[in-house]
Design an enzyme around this catalytic site. Structure first.
Site, PDB file in Angstrom:
ATOM      1  N   HIS A  10       0.851  -1.194   0.000  1.00  0.00           N
ATOM      2  CA  HIS A  10       0.000   0.000   0.000  1.00  0.00           C
ATOM      3  C   HIS A  10       0.886   1.243   0.000  1.00  0.00           C
ATOM      4  CE1 HIS A  10      -2.772   3.103   1.341  1.00  0.00           C
ATOM      5  NE2 HIS A  10      -3.717   2.327   0.825  1.00  0.00           N
TER       6      HIS A  10
ATOM      7  N   GLU B  70      -3.349   3.506  -7.284  1.00  0.00           N
ATOM      8  CA  GLU B  70      -3.760   4.648  -6.461  1.00  0.00           C
ATOM      9  C   GLU B  70      -2.727   5.756  -6.578  1.00  0.00           C
ATOM     10  OE1 GLU B  70      -6.167   3.262  -2.720  1.00  0.00           O
ATOM     11  OE2 GLU B  70      -4.037   3.106  -2.342  1.00  0.00           O
TER      12      GLU B  70
HETATM   13  O1  LIG Z   1      -6.553   2.032   0.889  1.00  0.00           O
HETATM   14  C1  LIG Z   1      -7.260   2.961   0.497  1.00  0.00           C
HETATM   15  C2  LIG Z   1      -6.750   4.036  -0.296  1.00  0.00           C
HETATM   16  O2  LIG Z   1      -5.488   4.490   0.088  1.00  0.00           O
HETATM   17  C3  LIG Z   1      -7.708   5.143  -0.579  1.00  0.00           C
HETATM   18  O3  LIG Z   1      -7.908   5.939   0.552  1.00  0.00           O
HETATM   19  P1  LIG Z   1      -9.052   7.064   0.471  1.00  0.00           P
HETATM   20  O4  LIG Z   1     -10.321   6.334   0.106  1.00  0.00           O
HETATM   21  O5  LIG Z   1      -9.095   7.628   1.843  1.00  0.00           O
HETATM   22  O6  LIG Z   1      -8.634   8.037  -0.566  1.00  0.00           O
END
Ligand SMILES: O=C[C@H](O)COP(=O)(O)O
Length: 214
Positions: A85, A133
């Site tokens: 992550h 992401e």
């Molecule tokens: O693990 C989840 C992601 O990093 C997205 O986070 P978020 O929904 O707070 O932008």
């Protein structure tokens, strides 16, 4: 579309969110999973929702103090794990070993990536899915699907070029059913989200909305 809710280290009630997610998953027939802190895996699994680890260590049984053993996560009720992550980056070698550890323990895997090039590299390691992401959009108000649709489309293409059995999820700023529908339109088969649910006053209504346009 798979909705994977990562609770990170947010100050929230993981069991209440797990119960809400289980209820919404049952009512909608959609796949929703919750990834709590490692110490709360059992409690979340006991709530009846699909449960994921946020990370497992690239180790086997042995002298590895402070590790999160994949087998221990599975014994606690996890059926899958995130790896690499954006907030828990690991080396390429550790990603490979982490996938091996997850495989050994029977966990599904989502290997995270920042961009299409990393998504392709991640796919080459053979996870079940890659989650793209852009770090600058994580925790923000605008979904990656509208803020940077190209990163999703290009990641879908890049991963398919490497291994078309690897699914592609996207995440960052996803918080509504429209965001999930937009991600699906770009070719993603799942979304990874956190703050939209973990910081919500009413997580259950957000979860209901998330699956409303699938
Ligand atoms: O693990 C989840 C992601 O990093 C997205 O986070 P978020 O929904 O707070 O932008």
């Amino acid at each position: 579309m798979f909705v994977l809710v990562n609770l990170k280290a947010y100050d929230c009630d993981p069991v209440a969110i797990a119960e809400a997610a289980a209820e919404v998953a049952d009512a909608s027939g959609e796949r929703i999973a919750v990834a709590p802190q490692a110490a709360r895996l059992s409690a979340v699994a006991d709530a009846g929702v699909e449960t994921w680890a946020q990370h497992v260590s690239p180790v086997e049984h042995g002298s590895h103090t402070g590790s999160t053993l994949a087998e221990a996560a599975a014994d606690a009720g996890a059926v899958g794990t995130l790896l690499n992550h954006s907030e828990r980056r690991i080396t390429l070698a550790n990603a490979d070993d982490g996938l091996g550890a997850a495989d050994r323990a029977g966990l599904d895997t989502v290997l995270c990536a920042n961009n299409p090039a990393q998504a392709a590299a991640a796919a080459a390691l053979g996870p079940d899915a890659v989650a793209v992401e852009p770090p600058e959009l994580i925790g923000g108000d605008e979904s990656v699907a509208s803020a940077d649709p190209a990163v999703v489309e290009e990641s879908v293409e890049a991963v398919a070029d490497v291994d078309d059995s690897v699914e592609v999820f996207c995440g960052a700023g996803v918080s509504t059913g429209a965001d999930v529908a937009a991600a699906a339109d770009l070719g993603a088969t799942g979304v990874l989200l956190a703050s939209g649910v973990a910081k919500a006053d009413e997580p259950e209504s957000v979860l209901r909305d998330l699956v409303s346009e699938i």
